[in-house]
Design a protein around this motif. Structure first.
Motif, PDB file in Angstrom:
ATOM      1  N   UNK A 168       0.842  -1.186   0.000  1.00 36.79           N
ATOM      2  CA  UNK A 168       0.000   0.000   0.000  1.00 36.79           C
ATOM      3  C   UNK A 168       0.881   1.241   0.000  1.00 36.79           C
ATOM      4  N   UNK A 169       0.544   2.204  -0.859  1.00 33.86           N
ATOM      5  CA  UNK A 169       1.249   3.475  -0.911  1.00 33.86           C
ATOM      6  C   UNK A 169       0.232   4.596  -0.785  1.00 33.86           C
ATOM      7  N   UNK A 170       0.601   5.653  -0.043  1.00 34.58           N
ATOM      8  CA  UNK A 170      -0.310   6.766   0.205  1.00 34.58           C
ATOM      9  C   UNK A 170       0.420   8.080  -0.025  1.00 34.58           C
ATOM     10  N   UNK A 171      -0.300   9.065  -0.568  1.00 34.57           N
ATOM     11  CA  UNK A 171       0.321  10.343  -0.903  1.00 34.57           C
ATOM     12  C   UNK A 171       0.194  11.351   0.226  1.00 34.57           C
ATOM     13  N   UNK A 172       1.119  12.312   0.217  1.00 30.48           N
ATOM     14  CA  UNK A 172       1.072  13.488   1.077  1.00 30.48           C
ATOM     15  C   UNK A 172       1.268  14.712   0.194  1.00 30.48           C
ATOM     16  N   UNK A 173       0.579  15.812   0.514  1.00 26.85           N
ATOM     17  CA  UNK A 173       0.666  17.011  -0.302  1.00 26.85           C
ATOM     18  C   UNK A 173      -0.296  16.954  -1.481  1.00 26.85           C
ATOM     19  N   UNK A 174      -0.160  17.909  -2.393  1.00 24.65           N
ATOM     20  CA  UNK A 174      -1.045  17.965  -3.547  1.00 24.65           C
ATOM     21  C   UNK A 174      -0.340  18.594  -4.733  1.00 24.65           C
ATOM     22  N   UNK A 175      -0.914  18.363  -5.918  1.00 21.03           N
ATOM     23  CA  UNK A 175      -0.441  18.973  -7.160  1.00 21.03           C
ATOM     24  C   UNK A 175      -1.531  19.925  -7.657  1.00 21.03           C
ATOM     25  N   UNK A 176      -1.164  21.168  -7.931  1.00 22.38           N
ATOM     26  CA  UNK A 176      -2.099  22.155  -8.466  1.00 22.38           C
ATOM     27  C   UNK A 176      -1.882  22.294  -9.968  1.00 22.38           C
ATOM     28  N   UNK A 177      -2.951  22.102 -10.734  1.00 21.80           N
ATOM     29  CA  UNK A 177      -2.906  22.255 -12.194  1.00 21.80           C
ATOM     30  C   UNK A 177      -3.748  23.468 -12.571  1.00 21.80           C
ATOM     31  N   UNK A 178      -3.138  24.456 -13.203  1.00 23.26           N
ATOM     32  CA  UNK A 178      -3.813  25.693 -13.592  1.00 23.26           C
ATOM     33  C   UNK A 178      -4.072  25.649 -15.087  1.00 23.26           C
ATOM     34  N   UNK A 179      -5.342  25.764 -15.486  1.00 21.92           N
ATOM     35  CA  UNK A 179      -5.716  25.690 -16.898  1.00 21.92           C
ATOM     36  C   UNK A 179      -6.179  27.035 -17.446  1.00 21.92           C
ATOM     37  N   UNK A 180      -6.191  28.065 -16.618  1.00 21.84           N
ATOM     38  CA  UNK A 180      -6.615  29.395 -17.047  1.00 21.84           C
ATOM     39  C   UNK A 180      -5.429  30.121 -17.673  1.00 21.84           C
ATOM     40  N   UNK A 181      -5.601  30.611 -18.904  1.00 17.53           N
ATOM     41  CA  UNK A 181      -4.533  31.322 -19.629  1.00 17.53           C
ATOM     42  C   UNK A 181      -3.300  30.432 -19.806  1.00 17.53           C
ATOM     43  N   UNK A 182      -3.519  29.248 -20.374  1.00  8.87           N
ATOM     44  CA  UNK A 182      -2.415  28.334 -20.613  1.00  8.87           C
ATOM     45  C   UNK A 182      -2.440  27.157 -19.653  1.00  8.87           C
ATOM     46  N   UNK A 183      -1.311  26.450 -19.606  1.00 10.14           N
ATOM     47  CA  UNK A 183      -1.206  25.270 -18.738  1.00 10.14           C
ATOM     48  C   UNK A 183      -0.031  25.444 -17.790  1.00 10.14           C
ATOM     49  N   UNK A 184      -0.281  25.260 -16.489  1.00  8.74           N
ATOM     50  CA  UNK A 184       0.764  25.322 -15.468  1.00  8.74           C
ATOM     51  C   UNK A 184       0.457  24.288 -14.394  1.00  8.74           C
ATOM     52  N   UNK A 185       1.499  23.802 -13.747  1.00  9.12           N
ATOM     53  CA  UNK A 185       1.268  23.018 -12.542  1.00  9.12           C
ATOM     54  C   UNK A 185       2.429  23.231 -11.584  1.00  9.12           C
ATOM     55  N   UNK A 186       2.158  23.060 -10.301  1.00  8.98           N
ATOM     56  CA  UNK A 186       3.206  23.221  -9.303  1.00  8.98           C
ATOM     57  C   UNK A 186       2.863  22.408  -8.062  1.00  8.98           C
ATOM     58  N   UNK A 187       3.886  22.101  -7.305  1.00  8.96           N
ATOM     59  CA  UNK A 187       3.714  21.423  -6.029  1.00  8.96           C
ATOM     60  C   UNK A 187       4.900  21.752  -5.138  1.00  8.96           C
ATOM     61  N   UNK A 188       4.617  22.090  -3.886  1.00 10.88           N
ATOM     62  CA  UNK A 188       5.697  22.302  -2.920  1.00 10.88           C
ATOM     63  C   UNK A 188       6.365  20.969  -2.605  1.00 10.88           C
ATOM     64  N   UNK A 189       5.568  19.939  -2.436  1.00 11.92           N
ATOM     65  CA  UNK A 189       6.089  18.594  -2.224  1.00 11.92           C
ATOM     66  C   UNK A 189       4.937  17.613  -2.331  1.00 11.92           C
ATOM     67  N   UNK A 190       4.975  16.769  -3.356  1.00 16.43           N
ATOM     68  CA  UNK A 190       3.986  15.710  -3.514  1.00 16.43           C
ATOM     69  C   UNK A 190       4.717  14.391  -3.324  1.00 16.43           C
ATOM     70  N   UNK A 191       4.330  13.668  -2.283  1.00 13.00           N
ATOM     71  CA  UNK A 191       5.065  12.484  -1.855  1.00 13.00           C
ATOM     72  C   UNK A 191       4.142  11.263  -1.864  1.00 13.00           C
ATOM     73  N   UNK A 192       4.587  10.175  -2.474  1.00 14.88           N
ATOM     74  CA  UNK A 192       3.882   8.896  -2.404  1.00 14.88           C
ATOM     75  C   UNK A 192       4.791   7.921  -1.664  1.00 14.88           C
ATOM     76  N   UNK A 193       4.280   7.394  -0.545  1.00 16.12           N
ATOM     77  CA  UNK A 193       5.143   6.642   0.362  1.00 16.12           C
ATOM     78  C   UNK A 193       4.508   5.327   0.764  1.00 16.12           C
ATOM     79  N   UNK A 194       5.331   4.277   0.782  1.00 13.11           N
ATOM     80  CA  UNK A 194       4.922   2.974   1.265  1.00 13.11           C
ATOM     81  C   UNK A 194       5.848   2.523   2.377  1.00 13.11           C
TER      82      UNK A 194
END
Length: 288
Positions: A130-156
């Motif tokens: 089993x693996x579980x994530x911490x944090x999140x990914x933000x995807x911005x679709x307004x005026x183009x495409x962008x995404x960012x994350x301070x820290x997105x972690x998947x840990x088992x």
């Protein structure tokens, strides 16, 4: 007012819920080599307000989903409108051995197009792991495409995957790190357990990607320690004592590889120059 119909095969009737079912369907995209098929699909839409897309609820179920002859199993998507947007829960199961669930929150709409999507609460099942994530990914679709994350972690229990950084205005600034402390789990996941046996060991892989997709600047390293490897078909057993690799978009450098067996040890060093994602020159040195 809520408008709906309930359909089973070709029969329809008015109700507060819209439900569509299909069986044994196959859809082809514009590419003749791409194919999507499924055995059963059902879609239920409850209290949908097309004047305010933040109100409503829907449920999508697909069984025996297959894309380009790759069986993905059962897909379930549940969405519910909230004050600021839509919260979707996605679940994908493959014969109860491999599966994943995730949440996606869609913030506001421009017409029918979402402006921002948050990816969070990812849970992955690989056989008994089993693996579980911490944090999140933000995807911005307004005026183009962008995404960012301070820290997105998947840990088992024995593995960890970390993503940091952003992609904006056609430029990437990303850091990816992978850690494995149970190498036998990797051989089991790759289904090579019968042909290769691995005991102990750990592995760390780091990579940074900067710049545009056309001209990326890549830097990274890989470290491995204390792998005991045996190949039954060759009656061979050896230990990878230490492996250190550094790489960039122009060179892969093997700093050190120490290989031991019952007859002694060997140290290998070298590099490979790369031009246009092709190996231009390679050099290896070995010492006993």
């Amino acid at each position: 007012a809520n408008l709906g119909s309930k359909q089973r095969s070709k029969k329809r009737q008015l109700s507060s819920e819209t439900q569509v079912s299909a069986h044994d369907q196959e859809e082809r995209s514009e590419s003749p080599s791409s194919r999507i098929s499924f055995q059963e699909l059902s879609l239920a839409v409850v209290k949908m307000n097309f004047n305010d897309l933040t109100e409503g609820e829907l449920l999508l179920r697909v069984s025996a989903l297959e894309i380009d002859q790759r069986k993905l199993g059962r897909l379930r998507v549940q969405g519910k409108g909230e004050k600021k947007g839509w919260l979707f829960e996605v679940e994908l199961l493959d014969n109860d051995n491999i599966g994943a669930t995730a949440q996606a929150f869609i913030h506001s709409f421009t017409g029918f197009r979402p402006n921002r999507i948050e990816i969070r609460d990812v849970n992955i099942k690989v056989r008994q792991r089993r693996l579980k994530s911490e944090g999140q990914i933000d995807i911005i679709l307004l005026n183009g495409f962008r995404f960012n994350t301070e820290s997105f972690r998947i840990k088992g229990a024995y593995e960890e995957f970390v993503l940091k950084g952003q992609f904006a205005d056609g430029e990437a600034d990303l850091e990816i790190e992978t850690r494995l402390s149970d190498i036998p789990a990797l051989t089991e996941f790759l289904e090579i357990k019968k042909s290769v046996s691995v005991k102990g060991g750990d592995f760390v892989f780091k990579i940074s990607i900067k710049g545009s997709p056309d001209q990326p600047r890549i830097r990274g390293s890989a470290l491995a320690h204390a792998w005991e490897v045996s190949v039954p078909s060759l009656a061979t057993k050896f230990t990878l004592e230490d492996v250190r690799v550094q790489f960039s978009d122009s060179r892969v450098e093997l700093k050190e590889l120490i290989l031991k067996d019952k007859n002694g040890s060997i140290i290998i060093q070298g590099y490979a120059d790369i031009k246009g994602f092709k190996i231009d020159q390679i050099m290896l040195e070995a010492a006993i």
